[in-house]
Motif scaffolding. Structure first.
Motif, short mmCIF file in Angstrom:
data_model
loop_
_atom_site.label_atom_id
_atom_site.label_comp_id
_atom_site.label_asym_id
_atom_site.label_seq_id
_atom_site.Cartn_x
_atom_site.Cartn_y
_atom_site.Cartn_z
N PRO A 492 -30.85 8.47 -32.11
CA PRO A 492 -31.60 8.78 -30.89
C PRO A 492 -32.18 7.58 -30.16
N LEU A 493 -31.99 6.37 -30.67
CA LEU A 493 -32.61 5.20 -30.04
C LEU A 493 -31.66 4.46 -29.10
N TYR A 494 -30.41 4.90 -29.01
CA TYR A 494 -29.47 4.25 -28.08
C TYR A 494 -28.52 5.32 -27.59
N GLY A 495 -28.68 5.72 -26.33
CA GLY A 495 -28.03 6.93 -25.90
C GLY A 495 -28.84 8.10 -26.43
N ALA A 496 -28.40 9.29 -26.17
CA ALA A 496 -29.19 10.43 -26.63
C ALA A 496 -28.34 11.67 -26.66
N GLY A 497 -28.63 12.54 -27.60
CA GLY A 497 -28.11 13.88 -27.58
C GLY A 497 -27.20 14.23 -28.73
N ALA A 498 -27.53 15.31 -29.43
CA ALA A 498 -26.68 15.88 -30.47
C ALA A 498 -26.85 17.38 -30.40
N TRP A 499 -25.81 18.06 -29.97
CA TRP A 499 -25.87 19.51 -29.77
C TRP A 499 -24.84 20.21 -30.64
N GLY A 500 -25.06 21.49 -30.86
CA GLY A 500 -24.09 22.27 -31.61
C GLY A 500 -22.81 22.46 -30.83
N ILE A 501 -22.93 22.96 -29.60
CA ILE A 501 -21.80 23.16 -28.70
C ILE A 501 -22.11 22.44 -27.41
N TYR A 502 -21.23 21.55 -26.98
CA TYR A 502 -21.50 20.64 -25.87
C TYR A 502 -20.35 20.75 -24.88
N ASN A 503 -20.59 21.46 -23.76
CA ASN A 503 -19.62 21.52 -22.67
C ASN A 503 -19.92 20.40 -21.71
N ASP A 504 -19.16 19.31 -21.80
CA ASP A 504 -19.42 18.12 -21.01
C ASP A 504 -18.75 18.24 -19.64
N GLU A 505 -18.59 17.13 -18.96
CA GLU A 505 -18.28 17.08 -17.54
C GLU A 505 -17.08 17.95 -17.14
N GLY A 506 -17.34 18.88 -16.26
CA GLY A 506 -16.28 19.72 -15.71
C GLY A 506 -15.85 20.87 -16.60
N SER A 507 -16.46 21.05 -17.76
CA SER A 507 -16.07 22.14 -18.65
C SER A 507 -16.23 23.47 -17.93
N SER A 508 -15.14 24.21 -17.80
CA SER A 508 -15.14 25.43 -16.99
C SER A 508 -14.20 26.46 -17.59
N ASP A 509 -14.48 27.74 -17.24
CA ASP A 509 -13.61 28.86 -17.63
C ASP A 509 -13.51 28.99 -19.14
N ILE A 510 -14.62 28.78 -19.82
CA ILE A 510 -14.66 28.77 -21.29
C ILE A 510 -15.58 29.88 -21.77
N LEU A 511 -15.17 30.59 -22.80
CA LEU A 511 -16.00 31.61 -23.45
C LEU A 511 -16.59 31.03 -24.73
N VAL A 512 -17.93 31.06 -24.83
CA VAL A 512 -18.65 30.62 -26.02
C VAL A 512 -19.32 31.86 -26.59
N ASP A 513 -18.81 32.39 -27.69
CA ASP A 513 -19.17 33.75 -28.11
C ASP A 513 -19.35 33.84 -29.62
#
Length: 859
Positions: A492-513
């Protein structure tokens, strides 16, 4: 071939394999004594047998007799070796678990001394091999290429530049000794936010002031130093002087030198592979014939290398340029099953271009230098795309051992793949990544199914900006469903972020269920920007920040969040919008382009058993969804534990690692002892896009001193009043910090010295004072001391620990005028971290202000 035809062919192959055990087959035996030539000859015999039995095709089985097959080059299977749906080519061992294909011969200890062992290197080792490092395995364990500091510790970048880093004095002193006569073989491993790079050492610049050593990195890093924060890590490896810890090794022209670990035995053997790939399965590129209908079952593949080029290596994301132990290309109906792949320099398996209807199943991959499995390419091939492949029931452990930015399973611009029932654990970066387009352009990664996988201990605090499951770009028809994801941690000290499910740039038309996510550093779900996604029936539990984050609503379209639940104290019923203050939670459907049809709050109790989660207080429908996800996870884990090559002790969730402590660095510059030139590394300045620089190291213009100084030239009509200025992005605790500098003012100079808390928006001033000949030393509008023109002023500022929240100031001149003031109040009631220390020429008059030296250090 159309999609229905591809699926029909895949079904035919599956039926064929199902009946293979009762079919008559032609067996061809291979002995390990014959090595690669024997394997190649077996393929030739198989081709001849197929031709001679053309009227009545039979399955052909190449049986490898027990033993180790040492390969000096990849074993190549080509289109000419193809089987048919009725008579496939089968390659398997004579007994399960008895055959290994390896990338190098075993070396025995040739001599010992009190602390080191010496292995005779394989034939053909030369200076290039010595300089390239690579990987060494001793008794089946990965050794550490000699490094400074030792594994588990880091050095930290001090200066900010595109291709150079500035080292603190203590580190620079160590490196100077290491580099003596060894510069050409040194490798600087520089960590970025979500990846890393291996750099050669170019020019080095000694700073006689003791402020450190500047190192030119070759090639230049992908991003300038300190782009993502102030705690950027690196280490230096492959130097003789760094060989000082158990488990470390180094190659010389005469020997492979190794410092044994306590568990190493006297009969130890080592492998130093130079071969990055063990098996290639490739159709004919010239006439377009695919390799088809080949099954490889039950073989072991071990010991591949990934030497560092003499030109170095940088990575944009995913380490996807690295080779794999097994590479398949221009192929269809290939099955790789029940195989064991471990101790690699690069990836385990790569289904490259034009691979369809193929399968990787029930394989175990462990101790991987890069990642586990790659599918497709980073570029699209609309005429011959890779797709319709299955990755099922595999166990992938310990990825990123040499290249931490690598991914457990990576799917590039490839569609209609099924990733199901896999167990992925102990990774250094993302677990599963799908898609390879940043934005809304078409990419061909449609219809991928990521279902019922178990992912745990993802990231392990190594890198940042990662996910258990991560997507990029449009993916119409893509489904992320029924996955269990536990413990996702970033650095966490250089950059940031840790997620379970990560829809990054432009992620579209996706079902997360129907996914269950528990124990992430940042949160359960993150949408950077995208549109037409549906996020429903998920449980997001025990995230360290907001369970649902939406970074960029401005570039997003509508999306639906429905029937999700959270557990813990974070963002219950809300989406946290990036950039809003922590106390602001934006209700879905009001200020966000998302609908909320109800998000509930439940209680979750977890244990170290991966699938052992007790969920209470959810409604009946959601409880049933999550129970099904956990039941499938238990089934998947039982299947993993049934595989003999899996270390059962690894199938548990370790305790979360604590947040690392941010290093407190020291900075120091002696401009009077530097050559004329631009602003030194570690300092930033503005404006910085002018044809004629107005900040730089120049001779003292007042001619009353010796040497050079950092000169701020003011009075240009195009400048703002507060320009030019120079600053240090000195993120550090406020308490017990000291700033020293020497400055010379001309008659019109007005120099403002200021500390800021740059984490606040807008920033907050911590302390501030002004130096000028006309107004003297001023603090809070009061003149405390007259200041002479053209004399060096020595200024010292110090903050204090404890509840007083005050600072002291000491100013001395060459003519003996001096003053000291204690208990000066800070400009803010907060006791924040310092983020910015600056020197501002705050006048519209023509003036020149000289800085002779400056330093920032703890008390």
């Amino acid at each position: 071939m159309n999609r229905n035809a591809m699926r029909s062919q895949g079904l035919a192959l599956a039926l064929c394999l199902a009946v293979t055990p009762v079919m008559a087959a032609i067996d061809i035996l291979v002995s390990p004594d014959d090595g690669l030539s024997g394997l190649t000859q077996a393929l030739k015999q198989a081709r001849e047998a197929r031709l001679s039995n053309k009227a009545k095709p039979q399955a052909i089985r190449i049986v490898l007799k027990r033993g180790t097959y040492v390969l000096s080059a990849p074993w190549q299977i080509t289109a000419a070796d193809s089987g048919t749906t009725d008579a496939p080519l089968l390659i398997e061992p004579e007994a399960p678990g008895t055959v290994a294909l390896t990338g190098g011969p075993a070396m025995s200890v040739s001599k010992r001394d009190s602390t080191r062992w010496y292995f005779a290197p394989p034939e053909g080792v030369d200076r290039i091999a010595e300089r390239s490092g690579g990987q060494l395995y001793v008794n089946g364990n990965r050794a550490v290429l000699a490094r400074e500091p030792n594994a588990g510790a880091w050095w930290f970048v001090q200066g900010a530049s595109k291709d150079q880093l500035l080292m603190p004095p203590t580190d620079a002193s160590k490196l100077k000794g290491l580099l003596e006569g060894q510069r050409e073989r040194a490798i600087v491993h520089l960590m970025q936010s979500w990846t890393s790079g291996l750099h050669r050492v170019g020019k080095t610049t000694d700073d006689v002031s003791g402020s450190g050593r500047g190192i030119e990195l070759l090639p230049a890093p992908k991003w300038p130093m300190l782009t993502f924060g102030s705690a950027q890590r690196y280490f230096v490896e492959n130097l003789p002087g760094a060989l000082d810890a158990p488990g470390e090794w180094l190659a010389t022209n005469e020997h492979i030198v190794y410092i044994p670990r306590p568990e190493d035995t006297q009969a130890s053997t080592a492998v130093w592979p130079r071969q990055p790939t063990l098996l290639t399965m490739r159709g004919d590129d010239n006439d377009g014939r695919r390799l088809s209908n080949v099954t490889i079952k039950g073989l072991k593949f071990a010991y591949t290398g990934a030497p560092t080029s003499i030109r170095g290596w940088v990575d944009g994301q995913g380490a996807i340029s690295l080779p794999a132990a097994i590479e398949i290309e221009n192929a269809s109906n290939i099955i790789l099953t029940q195989c064991d792949v471990r101790h690699t320099g690069g990836y385990g398996v790569w289904l490259k271009g034009n691979v369809i209807n193929s399968e990787v199943s029930r394989c175990v991959m462990d101790d991987l230098g890069a990642g586990g499995i790659k599918i497709g390419l980073p570029t699209s091939n609309s005429a011959h795309p890779t797709g319709y492949n299955t990755v099922k029931g595999n166990v992938l452990m310990h990825t990123g051992r040499a290249f931490p930015g690598a991914i457990g399973i990576w799917v590039g611009r490839s569609g209609h793949n099924v990733l199901t029932d896999n167990v992925i654990g102990h990774t250094s970066y993302t677990g599963i990544s799908v898609g390879w387009t940043w934005g809304y352009d078409e990419q061909g990664a449609d219809g991928n199914q990521i279902k019922n996988n178990v992912l745990f201990n993802i990231g392990q605090g190594m890198l940042s900006d990662l996910g258990g499951i991560y997507t990029l770009g449009r993916g119409p028809g893509t489904v992320i469903s029924g996955n269990l994801i536990r413990q996702v941690q970033d650095y966490p000290l250089y950059g940031a972020g840790a997620w379970g499910i990560y829809n990054d740039e432009g992620s579209s038309d996706i079902l997360v269920d129907g996914n269950v996510v528990q124990g992430t550093r940042s949160g359960g779900y993150h949408l950077h920007y995208g549109r037409d996604n549906t996020v429903r029936n998920n449980l997001f539990a025990d995230g360290g920040q907001a369970e649902l984050r939406w970074s960029d609503p401005a570039r997003s379209g509508d999306w639906l969040a429905q029937d999700n639940a959270t557990s813990g104290q974070r963002a219950v019923g809300d989406i946290y919008l990036n950039g809003a203050p922590p106390e602001t939670r934006v209700r879905m459907g009001i200020k966000a382009k998302a609908k909320d049809d109800g998000m509930t709050h439940v209680r979750v109790k977890s244990s170290a058993d991966v699938a052992d989660l007790s969920i209470q207080d959810g409604n009946g429908k959601l409880q049933a969804v999550w129970a099904a996800t956990l039941d499938k996870a238990r089934t998947t884990l039982r299947a993993a534990m049934a595989q003999p090559e899996v270390d059962k002790s690894l199938l548990t969730v370790p305790p979360a690692s604590p947040t690392p402590t941010k290093p407190v660095l020291s900075w120091a510059w002696r401009f009077d002892q530097m050559p004329v030139g631009p602003v030194p590394m570690g300092l930033k300045f503005a404006p910085n896009k002018r044809a004629v620089p107005i900040v730089g190291v120049e001779p003292d213009p007042l001619r009353r001193g010796s040497g050079n100084c950092l000169l701020l030239t003011d009075g240009d009509a195009a400048l703002a009043r507060y320009e030019p200025y120079v600053f240090v992005p000195a993120e550090r605790p406020l308490a017990n910090t000291v700033v020293d500098f020497e400055v010379k003012l001309d008659a019109q100079s007005v120099l403002v010295h200021e500390w800021r808390d740059s984490a606040a928006h807008p920033y907050k001033t911590i302390l501030k004072f002004t130096l000028s000949h006309q107004q003297g030393l001023q603090v809070a509008g009061k003149t405390l001391l007259p200041l002479p023109e053209g004399e060096w002023l020595r200024v010292k500022v110090q903050t204090h620990a404890g509840p007083q929240k005050s600072w002291s100031l000491d100013v001395r001149t060459a003519s003996a005028a001096k003053g000291h003031w204690d208990d000066l109040p800070l400009s803010t009631a907060l006791l924040p971290q310092i983020g910015w220390v600056g020197w501002i020429s705050d006048t519209a008059m023509v003036s020149q202000t000289c800085l002779k030296s400056l330093s920032i250090h703890p008390l």
